[in-house]
Scaffold this active site. Structure first.
Site, PDB file in Angstrom:
ATOM      1  N   GLY A   7       0.846  -1.203   0.000  1.00  0.00           N
ATOM      2  CA  GLY A   7       0.000   0.000   0.000  1.00  0.00           C
ATOM      3  C   GLY A   7       0.872   1.239   0.000  1.00  0.00           C
ATOM      4  N   LYS A 205      -1.561  10.198  19.917  1.00  0.00           N
ATOM      5  CA  LYS A 205      -1.899  10.509  18.516  1.00  0.00           C
ATOM      6  C   LYS A 205      -3.411  10.357  18.308  1.00  0.00           C
ATOM      7  CE  LYS A 205      -0.875  11.415  14.221  1.00  0.00           C
ATOM      8  NZ  LYS A 205      -1.032  10.651  13.016  1.00  0.00           N
TER       9      LYS A 205
END
Ligand code: NDP
Ligand code: KPL
Length: 328
Positions: A7, A205
């Site tokens: 990917g 995050k």
């Protein structure tokens, strides 16, 4: 060292280009469509610091052409993982490590986490436990991805800012396989600290992605605008406090106060989150990994998530109307 980036879009393309330019690992990428054709024809082009560099990489559409790898870096969006399992499988041998570079709650979260939920599979990111079953959590090196990167055109990656990819074993061990990969990434000009508590960094995050991403998609606002508006900032803060209670009940240490994290997001400026960008481009949105999975963790830990539930319902509705979401 045989490394495949599966990917190779924005993040995978950036990582692959940096590793290819450094030239010390045996690198391949798996890509598809016009992006793959452009990379095959003209190389993987990277614009960084205003300068364009062309990286020559082995690029394929069928992973089985590559055989077993030492490292497989999964760099697609979270919702693209399960559909790709059959394609990933031929890359995996007995000693293959798999690095997960998705934002949000990772599917392997409860592997070697200890506590009552050890081994729990998360439906929001791994429906039916298929990823856990196929990849095997013992292969995993977790990661927290900080660079901001975009695909400007097929084959063309534009680095915006940041070079840090934190790595960490789910067990917290500073393993040889994690440090060996980190060494190669550092040689390529990236920062790759190996953490003993990668879950805590994932949460910090996630704090921002869980709240700012859906609010930006719902309102069409940038990070700076959401933080400047007292009312939207309060919604983000309420979501973050609900998430903090969940994280802390799982033993996570939040090393910065919530208001500093909010200020940090606002300081990014007039930036559209990736979820807003996906909505505007009509692409699938990472709602389940960033928001749905936190709600699931709330259910598992008995922590209430009223604000998260409300925002999740609204953003799912919006994304469904726009063809950018189908439940996992
Ligand atoms: N971009 C950024 O700045 C940041 C991204 N992240 C996170 O990193 C992860 C990756 O995001 P990002 O790089 O932006 O995503 P992109 O969509 O840019 O890249 C993912 C790539 O994977 C490809 N892909 C998906 N499935 C397959 C498959 N079966 N075979 C071949 N290729 C496949 C996609 O192809 P196609 O386009 O055809 O679907 C696309 O090229 C996400 O979880 C994101 O939240 C984290 C920090 C910053
Ligand atoms: C900009 C930021 C940091 C939002 O919190 C992000 O990670 C995203 O856009 O997905």
């Amino acid at each position: 060292m045989r490394v495949t980036v599966f990917g190779a879009g924005a993040i995978g393309g950036y990582l692959a280009a940096k590793l290819a330019i450094a030239g010390s690992v045996d690198l391949s990428i798996v890509a598809r469509g016009a992006h793959l054709e452009a990379i095959k024809a003209d190389g993987l082009r990277l614009i960084e610091g205003g300068k364009e560099t062309v990286a020559r990489v082995r690029a394929v559409s069928r992973a089985e052409e590559l055989g077993v790898q030492d490292y497989v870096v999964l760099a697609m969006k979270a919702h693209s993982l399960a559909p790709a399992l059959g394609e990933i499988a031929p890359l995996l041998g007995e000693g293959t490590a798999v690095v997960t570079m998705q934002n949000g709650v990772p599917w392997w979260y409860f592997h070697k986490a200890g506590g009552a939920l050890e081994g729990t599979r998360l439906d929001a990111v791994d429906p039916g436990g298929a990823i856990w079953q196929c990849i095997g959590p013992e292969r995993v090196i977790g990661s927290v991805v900080y660079p901001a990167v975009e695909v400007d055109a097929p084959g063309l990656i534009r680095h915006v800012e940041g070079t840090r990819f934190s790595l960490g074993e789910p067990s917290g061990e500073k393993s040889e396989r994690a440090t060996a990969l980190a060494r190669e990434m550092v040689k390529a000009g990236l920062q790759a600290p190996v953490r003993e508590d990668v879950r805590s960094e994932i949460w910090v995050k996630l704090w921002g992605n869980l709240s700012f991403n859906p609010i930006s998609a719902l309102t069409g606002s940038t990070l700076a605008a959401i933080v400047a508006d007292e009312a939207t900032r309060a919604v983000a803060r309420a979501m973050m406090l609900e998430a903090q209670a969940i994280g802390e009940s799982l033993g996570v240490r939040f090393l910065i106060p919530v208001d500093r994290r909010i200020k940090g997001a606002g300081d990014v400026g007039e930036h559209k989150t990736s979820m807003l960008q996906d909505l505007e481009r009509g692409r699938p949105m990472e709602i389940d990994a960033l928001v749905g999975a936190v709600r699931e963790l709330g259910r598992l830990t008995g922590q209430p998530t009223p604000t998260i539930d409300t925002v999740l319902a609204l953003v799912r509705r919006l994304a469904t109307e726009r063809g950018c979401y189908s439940p996992s």
